[in-house]
Design a protein around this motif. Structure first.
Motif, mmCIF file in Angstrom:
data_model
loop_
_atom_site.group_PDB
_atom_site.id
_atom_site.type_symbol
_atom_site.label_atom_id
_atom_site.label_comp_id
_atom_site.label_asym_id
_atom_site.label_seq_id
_atom_site.Cartn_x
_atom_site.Cartn_y
_atom_site.Cartn_z
ATOM 1 N N LEU A 12 0.182 7.848 8.125
ATOM 2 C CA LEU A 12 0.525 7.233 9.405
ATOM 3 C C LEU A 12 0.040 5.791 9.462
ATOM 4 C CD1 LEU A 12 1.548 7.523 12.363
ATOM 5 C CD2 LEU A 12 -0.769 8.283 12.962
ATOM 6 N N LEU A 13 -1.166 5.547 8.985
ATOM 7 C CA LEU A 13 -1.720 4.195 8.986
ATOM 8 C C LEU A 13 -0.987 3.292 8.000
ATOM 9 C CD1 LEU A 13 -5.555 4.956 9.150
ATOM 10 C CD2 LEU A 13 -3.925 4.710 11.013
ATOM 11 N N LEU A 14 -0.661 3.836 6.846
ATOM 12 C CA LEU A 14 0.021 3.027 5.839
ATOM 13 C C LEU A 14 1.398 2.572 6.305
ATOM 14 C CD1 LEU A 14 -0.941 4.979 2.583
ATOM 15 C CD2 LEU A 14 -1.813 2.754 3.339
ATOM 16 N N ARG A 15 2.004 3.308 7.206
ATOM 17 C CA ARG A 15 3.308 2.898 7.733
ATOM 18 C C ARG A 15 3.194 1.659 8.610
ATOM 19 N NH1 ARG A 15 4.476 8.628 8.110
ATOM 20 N NH2 ARG A 15 3.997 8.677 10.356
ATOM 21 N N ARG A 16 1.970 1.287 8.979
ATOM 22 C CA ARG A 16 1.762 0.068 9.792
ATOM 23 C C ARG A 16 1.512 -1.163 8.928
ATOM 24 N NH1 ARG A 16 2.615 4.736 12.469
ATOM 25 N NH2 ARG A 16 2.902 4.302 14.693
ATOM 26 N N LEU A 17 1.516 -1.021 7.616
ATOM 27 C CA LEU A 17 1.320 -2.185 6.745
ATOM 28 C C LEU A 17 2.413 -3.220 6.990
ATOM 29 C CD1 LEU A 17 0.425 -0.532 3.318
ATOM 30 C CD2 LEU A 17 -1.053 -2.050 4.645
ATOM 31 N N PRO A 18 2.037 -4.481 7.171
ATOM 32 C CA PRO A 18 3.059 -5.519 7.344
ATOM 33 C C PRO A 18 3.740 -5.829 6.013
ATOM 34 C CG PRO A 18 0.891 -6.519 7.259
ATOM 35 C CD PRO A 18 0.677 -5.031 7.245
ATOM 36 N N PRO A 19 4.940 -6.402 6.033
ATOM 37 C CA PRO A 19 5.611 -6.767 4.785
ATOM 38 C C PRO A 19 4.786 -7.774 3.985
ATOM 39 C CG PRO A 19 7.112 -6.883 6.665
ATOM 40 C CD PRO A 19 5.733 -6.723 7.235
ATOM 41 N N HIS A 20 4.872 -7.676 2.682
ATOM 42 C CA HIS A 20 4.211 -8.626 1.775
ATOM 43 C C HIS A 20 2.698 -8.691 2.022
ATOM 44 C CE1 HIS A 20 8.352 -9.700 1.108
ATOM 45 N NE2 HIS A 20 8.476 -10.152 2.338
ATOM 46 N N CYS A 21 2.102 -7.542 2.277
ATOM 47 C CA CYS A 21 0.657 -7.489 2.524
ATOM 48 C C CYS A 21 -0.093 -7.758 1.224
ATOM 49 C CB CYS A 21 0.291 -6.118 3.074
ATOM 50 S SG CYS A 21 -1.431 -5.975 3.574
ATOM 51 N N ALA A 22 -0.967 -8.763 1.238
ATOM 52 C CA ALA A 22 -1.678 -9.157 0.025
ATOM 53 C C ALA A 22 -3.180 -8.927 0.101
ATOM 54 C CB ALA A 22 -1.413 -10.633 -0.279
ATOM 55 N N ALA A 23 -3.750 -8.993 1.308
ATOM 56 C CA ALA A 23 -5.200 -8.871 1.450
ATOM 57 C C ALA A 23 -5.520 -7.916 2.590
ATOM 58 C CB ALA A 23 -5.833 -10.233 1.715
ATOM 59 N N ALA A 24 -6.429 -6.984 2.332
ATOM 60 C CA ALA A 24 -6.784 -5.982 3.336
ATOM 61 C C ALA A 24 -8.298 -5.829 3.431
ATOM 62 C CB ALA A 24 -6.140 -4.640 2.998
ATOM 63 N N LEU A 25 -8.738 -5.360 4.586
ATOM 64 C CA LEU A 25 -10.147 -5.069 4.837
ATOM 65 C C LEU A 25 -10.236 -3.668 5.429
ATOM 66 C CD1 LEU A 25 -13.186 -5.859 5.284
ATOM 67 C CD2 LEU A 25 -12.478 -6.732 7.529
ATOM 68 N N ASP A 26 -11.087 -2.837 4.851
ATOM 69 C CA ASP A 26 -11.326 -1.496 5.385
ATOM 70 C C ASP A 26 -12.758 -1.447 5.905
ATOM 71 O OD1 ASP A 26 -10.782 1.140 6.050
ATOM 72 O OD2 ASP A 26 -11.437 1.903 4.113
ATOM 73 N N VAL A 27 -12.902 -1.302 7.213
ATOM 74 C CA VAL A 27 -14.205 -1.334 7.869
ATOM 75 C C VAL A 27 -14.709 0.091 8.057
ATOM 76 C CG1 VAL A 27 -15.451 -2.013 9.950
ATOM 77 C CG2 VAL A 27 -13.624 -3.475 9.043
ATOM 78 N N GLY A 28 -15.944 0.347 7.632
ATOM 79 C CA GLY A 28 -16.461 1.709 7.677
ATOM 80 C C GLY A 28 -15.736 2.570 6.667
ATOM 81 N N CYS A 29 -15.677 2.078 5.440
ATOM 82 C CA CYS A 29 -14.829 2.686 4.399
ATOM 83 C C CYS A 29 -15.333 4.038 3.924
ATOM 84 C CB CYS A 29 -14.685 1.745 3.219
ATOM 85 S SG CYS A 29 -16.235 1.416 2.332
ATOM 86 N N GLY A 30 -16.593 4.388 4.232
ATOM 87 C CA GLY A 30 -17.121 5.667 3.773
ATOM 88 C C GLY A 30 -17.101 5.750 2.258
ATOM 89 N N THR A 31 -16.598 6.858 1.729
ATOM 90 C CA THR A 31 -16.575 7.050 0.280
ATOM 91 C C THR A 31 -15.331 6.465 -0.378
ATOM 92 O OG1 THR A 31 -15.648 9.269 0.591
ATOM 93 C CG2 THR A 31 -18.043 9.084 0.394
ATOM 94 N N GLY A 32 -14.572 5.664 0.360
ATOM 95 C CA GLY A 32 -13.558 4.819 -0.251
ATOM 96 C C GLY A 32 -12.162 5.373 -0.403
ATOM 97 N N ARG A 33 -11.861 6.510 0.177
ATOM 98 C CA ARG A 33 -10.547 7.114 -0.035
ATOM 99 C C ARG A 33 -9.405 6.200 0.422
ATOM 100 N NH1 ARG A 33 -10.499 12.682 -1.047
ATOM 101 N NH2 ARG A 33 -12.508 13.727 -0.838
ATOM 102 N N PHE A 34 -9.498 5.689 1.648
ATOM 103 C CA PHE A 34 -8.388 4.874 2.155
ATOM 104 C C PHE A 34 -8.356 3.512 1.475
ATOM 105 C CE2 PHE A 34 -6.153 2.314 5.451
ATOM 106 C CZ PHE A 34 -4.955 3.029 5.441
ATOM 107 N N ALA A 35 -9.523 2.927 1.231
ATOM 108 C CA ALA A 35 -9.571 1.628 0.546
ATOM 109 C C ALA A 35 -8.907 1.707 -0.824
ATOM 110 C CB ALA A 35 -11.019 1.162 0.408
#
Length: 210
Positions: A12-35
């Protein structure tokens, strides 16, 4: 492994990615699954978490998976980090915003590049009849999902998750009611949308139109 409510919403979250996304930040990444999912889509990912154990596990998970880009995992408290202005095309925060003052979203907002998107998968306490109705609706679905995950893990007896214990990120109960979250978000993130999700979550989406 138990059914993970945050992992359930990754798509669901990945469907919100903007086109041509080059740089991302994951805050409170925990053990890194989503990052790691973001990094494997080809973008540069910064990921921060205040738990040193969680960051260690995230780096080890990244090493085990190999291939593609690896997120830059950083052990840090978001409230003490100075984020670069207008840097990220996508910022995510999964079940972490209630671990910090809600006005931290202003720093996340300012770190978005023009056209960038901030998504928050948040938690809230049950305070109203509607809150409790959603909570009760989630209980039987949650039970079925947990049973399905347990059955799958019994089959995957050779998985890494079975062979070794996994670090768990610190847990804190949310205290800010959803109505207050809506009010604060309307001021700090004008134009954002917030909707309830099953499994005691809400989804906040903000796009930087600047």
């Amino acid at each position: 492994m138990p059914f993970d409510h945050n992992d359930h919403y990754h798509r669901l979250l990945l469907r919100r990615l903007p086109p041509h996304c080059a740089a991302a930040l994951d805050v409170g990444c925990g053990t890194g699954r989503f990052a790691l999912r973001l990094a494997h889509l080809g973008m540069e990912v910064d990921a921060i978490d205040p738990s040193e154990d969680a960051i260690t596990e995230a780096r080890e998970r990244s090493d085990r998976m190999g291939g593609g880009r690896s997120p830059r995992f950083q052990h840090a408290d978001m409230t003490e980090v100075e984020l670069p202005q207008a840097r990220y095309d996508f910022i995510s925060c999964l079940a972490g915003i209630h671990h910090m003052p809600f006005d931290t979203v202003a720093a996340l907002r300012d770190a978005l590049a023009p056209g960038g998107v901030l998504v928050i998968l948040g938690c809230y306490p049950e305070k109203t009849r509607l809150d409790w109705a959603w909570s009760l609706a989630a209980v039987p679905v949650n039970a079925v999902a947990r049973a399905a995950v347990a059955a799958r893990e019994r089959v995957r007896t050779d998985s890494a998750a079975t062979r070794r214990g996994e670090v768990k990120a610190p847990v804190r109960q949310p205290v800010m009611p959803l109505a207050e979250i809506r009010r604060e978000a309307a001021v700090l993130l004008p134009g954002c949308t917030i909707r309830r999700l099953l499994f005691w979550r809400y989804l906040l989406v903000f796009r930087n139109h600047g």
